[in-house]
Write an enzyme that holds these catalytic residues in place. Structure first.
Site, PDB file in Angstrom:
ATOM      1  CE  LYS A  46      -1.734   2.705   2.977  1.00 25.99           C
ATOM      2  NZ  LYS A  46      -1.510   3.943   2.192  1.00 25.99           N
ATOM      3  N   GLY A  58       7.233   4.616   8.074  1.00 31.44           N
ATOM      4  CA  GLY A  58       6.401   5.803   8.251  1.00 31.44           C
ATOM      5  C   GLY A  58       6.653   6.407   9.608  1.00 31.44           C
ATOM      6  CB  SER A  59       4.836   9.004  11.435  1.00 29.72           C
ATOM      7  OG  SER A  59       3.552   8.442  11.460  1.00 29.72           O
ATOM      8  CB  THR A  60       7.165   7.328  15.949  1.00 32.20           C
ATOM      9  OG1 THR A  60       8.504   7.361  15.432  1.00 32.20           O
ATOM     10  CG2 THR A  60       7.153   6.589  17.276  1.00 32.20           C
ATOM     11  N   GLY A  86       3.232   3.868  13.464  1.00 29.19           N
ATOM     12  CA  GLY A  86       3.858   2.602  13.858  1.00 29.19           C
ATOM     13  C   GLY A  86       3.162   2.003  15.082  1.00 29.19           C
ATOM     14  CD  GLU A 130      13.281  -0.208   8.550  1.00 26.83           C
ATOM     15  OE1 GLU A 130      13.967   0.571   9.229  1.00 26.83           O
ATOM     16  OE2 GLU A 130      13.672  -1.315   8.181  1.00 26.83           O
ATOM     17  CB  CYS A 149      13.518   8.235   8.341  1.00 26.97           C
ATOM     18  SG  CYS A 149      14.306   7.133   7.174  1.00 26.97           S
ATOM     19  CD  GLU A 172      11.055  12.098  11.429  1.00 24.76           C
ATOM     20  OE1 GLU A 172       9.899  11.711  11.665  1.00 24.76           O
ATOM     21  OE2 GLU A 172      11.898  11.409  10.839  1.00 24.76           O
TER      22      GLU A 172
HETATM   23  P1  NAD Z   1       2.634   8.161   8.023  1.00 27.51           P
HETATM   24  O1  NAD Z   1       2.896   7.265   9.149  1.00 27.51           O
HETATM   25  O2  NAD Z   1       1.552   9.156   8.147  1.00 27.51           O
HETATM   26  O3  NAD Z   1       2.263   7.328   6.702  1.00 27.51           O
HETATM   27  C1  NAD Z   1       3.052   6.273   6.237  1.00 27.51           C
HETATM   28  C2  NAD Z   1       2.153   5.244   5.590  1.00 27.51           C
HETATM   29  O4  NAD Z   1       1.284   4.714   6.574  1.00 27.51           O
HETATM   30  C3  NAD Z   1       1.249   5.788   4.480  1.00 27.51           C
HETATM   31  O5  NAD Z   1       1.138   4.823   3.470  1.00 27.51           O
HETATM   32  C4  NAD Z   1      -0.078   5.958   5.177  1.00 27.51           C
HETATM   33  O6  NAD Z   1      -1.174   5.885   4.308  1.00 27.51           O
HETATM   34  C5  NAD Z   1      -0.073   4.793   6.132  1.00 27.51           C
HETATM   35  N1  NAD Z   1      -0.924   4.926   7.307  1.00 27.51           N
HETATM   36  C6  NAD Z   1      -1.323   6.062   7.936  1.00 27.51           C
HETATM   37  N2  NAD Z   1      -2.136   5.763   8.979  1.00 27.51           N
HETATM   38  C7  NAD Z   1      -2.251   4.417   9.012  1.00 27.51           C
HETATM   39  C8  NAD Z   1      -2.916   3.513   9.872  1.00 27.51           C
HETATM   40  N3  NAD Z   1      -3.669   3.914  10.896  1.00 27.51           N
HETATM   41  N4  NAD Z   1      -2.775   2.187   9.632  1.00 27.51           N
HETATM   42  C9  NAD Z   1      -2.022   1.738   8.605  1.00 27.51           C
HETATM   43  N5  NAD Z   1      -1.370   2.558   7.756  1.00 27.51           N
HETATM   44  C10 NAD Z   1      -1.474   3.881   7.956  1.00 27.51           C
HETATM   45  O7  NAD Z   1       4.018   8.795   7.689  1.00 27.51           O
HETATM   46  P2  NAD Z   1       4.333   9.867   6.593  1.00 27.51           P
HETATM   47  O8  NAD Z   1       4.042  11.189   7.150  1.00 27.51           O
HETATM   48  O9  NAD Z   1       3.680   9.477   5.315  1.00 27.51           O
HETATM   49  O10 NAD Z   1       5.918   9.631   6.390  1.00 27.51           O
HETATM   50  C11 NAD Z   1       6.854  10.324   7.072  1.00 27.51           C
HETATM   51  C12 NAD Z   1       7.382   9.504   8.223  1.00 27.51           C
HETATM   52  O11 NAD Z   1       8.001   8.318   7.765  1.00 27.51           O
HETATM   53  C13 NAD Z   1       8.455  10.242   8.983  1.00 27.51           C
HETATM   54  O12 NAD Z   1       8.219  10.176  10.352  1.00 27.51           O
HETATM   55  C14 NAD Z   1       9.725   9.493   8.636  1.00 27.51           C
HETATM   56  O13 NAD Z   1      10.732   9.545   9.557  1.00 27.51           O
HETATM   57  C15 NAD Z   1       9.233   8.126   8.444  1.00 27.51           C
HETATM   58  N6  NAD Z   1      10.177   7.379   7.600  1.00 27.51           N
HETATM   59  C16 NAD Z   1      10.922   6.396   8.189  1.00 27.51           C
HETATM   60  C17 NAD Z   1      11.858   5.696   7.438  1.00 27.51           C
HETATM   61  C18 NAD Z   1      12.705   4.602   8.026  1.00 27.51           C
HETATM   62  O14 NAD Z   1      13.220   3.789   7.273  1.00 27.51           O
HETATM   63  N7  NAD Z   1      12.873   4.522   9.312  1.00 27.51           N
HETATM   64  C19 NAD Z   1      12.012   5.987   6.104  1.00 27.51           C
HETATM   65  C20 NAD Z   1      11.240   7.004   5.555  1.00 27.51           C
HETATM   66  C21 NAD Z   1      10.307   7.680   6.329  1.00 27.51           C
END
Ligand code: NAD
Length: 489
Positions: free
Chosen positions: A174, A227-229, A232, A249, A283, A383
């Site tokens: 996704k 994605g975001s913490t 997560g 991650e 990230c 962040e």
């Molecule tokens: P986000 O968590 O909002 O979204 C990431 C993904 O999760 C998207 O596909 C989103 O649709 C999905 N998502 C959102 N809510 C969800 C839920 N309740 N259940 C399941 N999926 C859901 O993050 P973002 O704002 O899109 O991305 C930025 C973040 O990603 C930053 O915090 C960044 O540090 C992190 N990031 C981490 C790494 C790593 O490898 N550690 C790499 C890149 C980005």
């Protein structure tokens, strides 16, 4: 430019059951690029059914044949590199010189690495008691859900998909709702090179709807999430129904330490790359610049000069070094951090505002921003995820290690020094999944990528990723056909 706009399920591009659509914008000027189908629960169910159906045959496919398909995919990505780079630039705002020079080549390299890995990731024989053979195989998990963010959508598609497929799993990816276009293009290439139907599925959708449903799904064996913490944490909760495996991650707040014995010109260029590449939307960005007092002024003079010379503009222009952020909402979030920094008494040394270039006014542009702040300020702890770096000075090694480790994160960090012993000593004491010495943000498909603490757990890339997508099976064989000592009559 032609875009794939439908869901990829069971080897076909299909409309969403509810006919929902997601509008995809170009962050350069917020014009509409296209609409794509929006997956919801019924579509995720279809994808899970297709992947579950494909799994037994894919698992039984010779690992060399799985590898061969991944190698073909890597070649086809290279053959279509120009188109992939342009789509990624239009969708995300990454400068075309980066999508051509980094994102696409790294994507191909990742599929190629795991294509080569498929038939080399072998099990083991354990030297157990005489009369018995014990061997361990690495079994694929089944149907795996993969949820990726918008900052490197193409590259992360390969980071997630490649090891999962090499290990014999079927994938449902996704992409983020903001940036679904290159993963749908990858789906098209997957189809071209002849992957069996259902082995790969790509389902753009909103996180709270499609993502959440996928994370909860009882027939999904694992969720790999970047994605975001905050999200997560939700994934961990959603996974509890069937206790699926979770790999996270998450965010980071990278410390980038410059010691007074560093090669200053190299450290300046490397530190600018650490935080400004991809508009700071990484990230692992080196978003906390920690300067030893003796060289701080000299370093800052060069760093500010370099940062002010970064060419900002239309990301499709090959001369552009910094494009827009990926969405208006995110631009506003980064600008809000500029306000918070000022409120907390930080000095804005550069930027701190949207671009004043009127030709960029409709886009999501933020100027490279440098602020002098205290380690406890919010901008040094949270962040920002933009072209935003905080600068703090330190006296000695002890003090900087304390500052570097004093966040909730533990993803990536770097240090610049010409003292070999110091380099290893400090790298050893940094609480971080990755450390870069006299470089920053290096990544390679062979090297494990991931963090600890609030940056998550598990690793993309390398042999570690193959372990993430398999479970060990220990098989005992009584080779001498002796009767066990218990209950002998
Ligand atoms: P986000 O968590 O909002 O979204 C990431 C993904 O999760 C998207 O596909 C989103 O649709 C999905 N998502 C959102 N809510 C969800 C839920 N309740 N259940 C399941 N999926 C859901 O993050 P973002 O704002 O899109 O991305 C930025 C973040 O990603 C930053 O915090 C960044 O540090 C992190 N990031 C981490 C790494 C790593 O490898 N550690 C790499 C890149 C980005």
């Amino acid at each position: 430019m032609q875009f794939q706009t439908r869901l990829f399920i069971g080897g076909e591009f299909v409309d969403a059951v509810d006919r929902g659509r997601i509008e995809v914008l170009n962050p350069h000027d917020n014009s509409r690029l296209v609409e794509v189908a929006e997956a919801r629960a019924a579509d995720i169910d279809r994808a899970v059914a297709a992947a579950s159906k494909a799994f037994p045959a894919w698992r039984a496919t010779a690992s060399a044949d799985r590898g061969r398909l991944l190698l073909k995919l890597a070649d086809a990505i290279e053959a279509q590199a120009a188109e992939l780079a342009e789509i990624e630039t239009l969708d995300t705002g990454h400068p075309i010189r980066d999508t051509r020079g980094l994102d696409v080549p790294r994507t191909a390299a990742t599929f190629r690495y795991f294509g080569g890995m498929a038939d080399k990731f072998q099990g083991s024989v354990v030297p157990v008691e005489h009369g018995f053979l014990n061997y361990v195989t690495h079994e694929p998990l089944g149907v795996v859900g993969q949820i990726v963010p918008w900052n490197f959508p193409l590259m992360f598609t390969s980071w997630k998909m490649a090891p999962a497929l090499a290990a014999g799993n079927c994938a449902i990816l996704k992409p983020a709702e903001l940036t679904p276009l290159t993963s749908l293009k990858i789906a098209e290439i997957v189809r071209q090179v002849g992957f069996p139907r259902g082995v790969v599925n790509v389902v753009p959708g909103y996180g709270a709807i499609a993502g959440q449903y996928l994370a909860e799904h009882p027939q999904v064996a694992k969720i790999a999430f970047t994605g975001s913490t905050a999200t997560g944490r939700k994934i961990v909760q959603a996974s509890s129904g069937n206790l699926k495996r979770v790999q996270l991650e998450l965010g980071g707040k990278g410390a980038n330490i410059v010691f007074d014995d560093a090669n200053i010109p190299t450290a300046i260029a490397g530190s600018a790359f650490a935080v400004f590449h991809n508009q700071g939307q990484a990230c692992i960005a080196g978003s906390r610049l920690l300067l030893q007092e003796k060289i701080a002024d000299h370093f800052l003079e060069g760093f500010l000069k370099l940062a002010s010379s970064i060419r900002i503009g239309n990301p499709l222009d090959p001369a552009t070094e910094m494009g827009p952020l990926t969405s208006t909402m995110h631009r506003d979030r980064v600008l809000d951090y500029c306000r918070i920094a000022k409120e907390q008494g930080a000095a804005i040394l550069l930027g701190g505002k949207a671009s004043s270039d009127l030709t960029l006014a409709r886009g999501c542009y933020v100027m490279p921003t440098v602020v002098r702040a205290r380690p406890t300020d919010r901008v040094c702890q949270e962040e920002v995820f933009g072209p935003f770096v905080s600068v703090t000075t330190f006296k000695d090694e002890e003090e900087v290690i304390e500052i570097a480790n004093d966040t909730v994160y533990g993803l990536g960090g770097g240090l610049w020094t010409t003292n070999l012993q110091r380099a290893h000593r400090v790298a050893n004491r940094m609480i971080s999944g990755m450390v870069w010495v006299n470089c920053y943000k290096r990544a390679n498909p062979g090297s494990p990528f991931g963090g600890l603490r609030n940056s998550g757990y598990g690793r993309d890339m390398g042999f570690e990723a193959m372990h993430e997508y398999t479970t060990p099976k220990s098989v005992w064989v009584n080779v001498e056909a002796t009767i066990p000592p218990f209950y002998q009559r």
